[in-house]
Design a protein around this motif. Structure first.
Motif, PDB file in Angstrom:
ATOM      1  N   THR A 102      46.679  42.574  35.918  1.00 53.45           N
ATOM      2  CA  THR A 102      45.609  42.716  35.886  1.00 53.45           C
ATOM      3  C   THR A 102      44.770  43.993  36.737  1.00 53.45           C
TER       4      THR A 102
ATOM      5  N   SER B 199      39.112  36.769  34.526  1.00 54.99           N
ATOM      6  CA  SER B 199      38.413  36.540  35.375  1.00 54.99           C
ATOM      7  C   SER B 199      38.755  37.396  36.775  1.00 54.99           C
ATOM      8  N   LEU B 200      39.847  38.101  36.639  1.00 51.40           N
ATOM      9  CA  LEU B 200      40.298  38.764  37.789  1.00 51.40           C
ATOM     10  C   LEU B 200      39.647  40.236  37.827  1.00 51.40           C
TER      11      LEU B 200
ATOM     12  N   ASP C 238      44.640  38.624  33.232  1.00 56.41           N
ATOM     13  CA  ASP C 238      43.509  37.318  33.499  1.00 56.41           C
ATOM     14  C   ASP C 238      42.223  38.206  33.431  1.00 56.41           C
TER      15      ASP C 238
END
Length: 638
Positions: A23, A60-61, A58
């Protein structure tokens, strides 16, 4: 157990750390100008496959904002090219989870990626946005048919209904809104339809449903149940029954109607829950054995016995299974007798075996396990015999009518052929074929060498159709996704054809268009040129000024449409459409025995390759296509 948990936690921790690294690197590789990350460089730096990097990402990161591109016009040419390349090279057939990975790669909502990949759907949605008016789809349908000439009207209307039925399910919020408008404006359905963006008729239906729900009760009274039974008896559906009762919704009426029908069915077939006695079993066997044509009507048998069709079917299957198990006791005795006969005479007389052992011939066929000397039966187009195939098919039909499972041990013994070969040949005779890598390679090799699809089909199976082989060949040779023409290319083709059609033959004009569009998808290009040419007024006028009846007669007598079309200077598609739209009753479609006998006699007397035009003239009452089809369907039986 504790060691396994520790190892599992370590694995999860390692994956989480790897996900964070991917990420972070994706955020660093973000290109603001393109609006997405350089995932190829991320995969190289991580020394991992691209797909694995996408799975580890990811969202969300991540600090990268996701784009929303709902319209095809929002996409750049480079983005569309990257999207299609990714799907074709990495996925092929894309699943729902893989569309999520495509969305991560493009940094676009996955639904937008799917819509952009399917350009036809994107274009249709844009047409819907421009021309859709609640309650009036005529203009929208016309524009869609102009945009997709290769699609049928039914398929276009189906898609339009699919994408304009956002209000198909009436919610409580819809009913409350319409009721508020009725209180404000009265029953002015035109105005209410405009306010709610639906047709006036639909607005009225929503209000009627709201009014009905105000009177809905949960419990069923005796009077309501009696009314519902009368509706079932009279064949009235759930919607009409709901309106008659007045206090129940249509889905409640449907549920109760199904419940009442099941109760009535259980009462009518109460015997289906009882045990079978010897008389019932004997009647069942008799009714099955007297069924005509090998097709068993279980519904009729169930009515005769006062049981359900499923109950009769299951019972008969169990009887046969019990019968098969009883025959296993004779296996050794039968095998010994068969081996004795085969070693003495090099063949087996099953009638004699049955008489020696006091069993039926079928019992001996099913019990024998001696297989020495059995021949192989591999399909070879040069040696294949329909007489042998018909002999096996007739044995199966006489002894194992549907749904009785076929005992291929008996079939193998009857034919004295390898059992697995009998199974494969039965599949071939049913038209089944397994497209293995060897079969596909054979089709491609034979077709590339110039062999016709009909001859290739005959090389593979005695029953497979040429059209099926054709579709398989083209699918193997052209595995890529169909690429439609761009709007600019379509317009360019129209300009070329519209300005030259009045003085150029279609064949010359078609060659000119194809030469001027070297980079276009050939399949899409040919389809569009032929369909647009068939719609041009200049070529329609040429066909109109011709003797249509004479043209139809020439085609019916065997002249190729492409030859006639080239002589007239028009697309052959126009002649195809002409023959489809007209009904010609020059020859009867029914064959008499005299006509069939004459066809077989003339065809077998003709030297060399069949000339179906001259054969049809000899027959006198059928056209060449009818003669060819009839001969290949029944010729092997004579």
């Amino acid at each position: 157990m504790e060691q396994a948990l520790v190892a599992d936690n370590a694995r999860l921790q390692k994956r989480a750390e790897l996900s964070m690294r991917v990420t972070q690197m994706a955020d660093q590789a973000y290109d603001e100008q393109r609006g997405r990350c350089d995932w190829d460089s991320v995969a190289r730096d991580m020394d991992m496959p691209l797909i694995e990097c996408l799975r580890l990402f990811d969202a969300s990161l991540s600090t990268v904002p996701v784009q929303t591109l709902p319209n095809i016009t929002d996409w750049s040419v480079d983005d569309l090219s990257a999207l299609k390349s990714l799907v074709l090279e990495q996925f092929g057939a894309v699943t729902a989870d893989e569309w999520r990975l495509v969305g991560i790669y493009m940094n676009v909502e996955q639904t937008d990626c799917y819509m952009a990949y399917d350009e036809e759907i994107s274009r249709l949605q844009e047409i819907i946005k421009a021309y859709y008016r609640p309650g009036n789809r005529s203009q929208l349908s016309f524009q869609a048919q102009m945009a997709f000439p290769k699609r049928t009207e039914a398929s276009i209307l189906g898609k339009i209904r699919q994408y304009t039925s956002k209000n198909s399910n009436i919610t409580q919020k819809d009913m409350d809104h319409v009721n508020t408008l009725v209180e404000a404006y009265g029953k002015d359905w035109e105005r209410i339809g405009q306010e709610t963006d639906v047709s006036p008729r639909r607005a009225q239906r929503i209000w009627a449903q709201h009014q009905q729900r105000q009177k809905v009760t949960q419990a069923w009274t005796k009077e309501e149940l009696e009314t519902l039974r009368n509706c079932i008896r009279d064949g009235i559906g759930m919607a009409e029954a709901s309106r008659i009762i007045g206090t129940k919704m249509s889905y409640a009426c449907n549920a109760k109607m199904q419940s009442l029908k099941r109760a009535g069915l259980n009462n009518a077939f109460q015997k289906s829950r009882t045990l079978w006695n010897d008389d019932d079993v004997a009647r069942l066997v008799h009714l099955v054995s007297t069924s005509k044509g090998g097709d068993i009507d279980w519904t009729a048998i169930g009515k005769e016995l006062g049981r359900t069709a499923k109950s009769c079917h299951l019972r008969y299957t169990k009887l046969h299974q019990k019968h098969y198990n009883a025959k296993a006791d004779h296996s050794q005795t039968v095998s010994c007798e068969v081996q004795k006969q085969y070693e003495q005479h090099q063949r087996v007389d099953w009638t004699n075996v049955a008489q020696q052992l006091g069993l039926s011939e079928r019992e001996c066929l099913e019990a024998n396990q001696f297989n020495d000397g059995k021949a192989r039966w591999v399909y070879d187009p040069d040696t294949f015999s329909w007489d042998t195939a018909d002999r096996m098919a007739q044995f199966i039909k006489d002894n194992y009518p549907k749904p009785v499972p076929v005992n291929y041990t008996a079939v193998s013994n009857y034919m004295w052929t390898d059992k697995s070969d009998c199974v494969k040949m039965t599949s071939l005779l049913r038209g089944e074929i397994t497209w293995t890598a060897e079969a596909l390679a054979l089709v491609v090799r034979l077709r590339d060498s110039g062999m016709k699809f009909e001859d290739i089909a005959h090389q593979l199976s005695p029953t497979v159709s040429a059209s099926r082989v054709t579709a398989t060949y083209h699918k193997q040779k052209n595995p890529h996704v169909y690429q439609p023409l761009l709007d600019t290319d379509r317009q360019q083709i129209k300009d070329i054809m519209d300005t030259r059609a009045h003085y150029m033959d279609f064949a010359d004009l078609r060659a000119l268009v194809i030469q001027s569009m070297p980079n276009a998808n050939k399949s899409a290009l040919y389809t569009f040129v032929d369909s647009h040419g068939a719609a041009l007024p200049a070529y329609k006028e040429r066909l109109k000024n011709s003797n249509v009846e004479h043209i139809a007669s020439q085609i019916m007598s065997g002249t190729k449409q492409s030859v006639l079309a080239k002589q007239m200077g028009i697309p052959s598609l126009m002649l195809t459409n002409l023959m489809r739209s007209r009904t010609f009753s020059m020859h009867s479609r029914t064959w008499t025995q005299e006509e069939t006998d004459k066809l077989i006699e003339v065809a077998r007397a003709s030297p060399g390759p069949f000339n179906w035009k001259s054969i049809s003239e000899e027959v006198g009452t059928k056209d060449p296509k009818q003669c060819r089809t009839r001969y290949f369907n029944v010729g092997h039986k004579y």
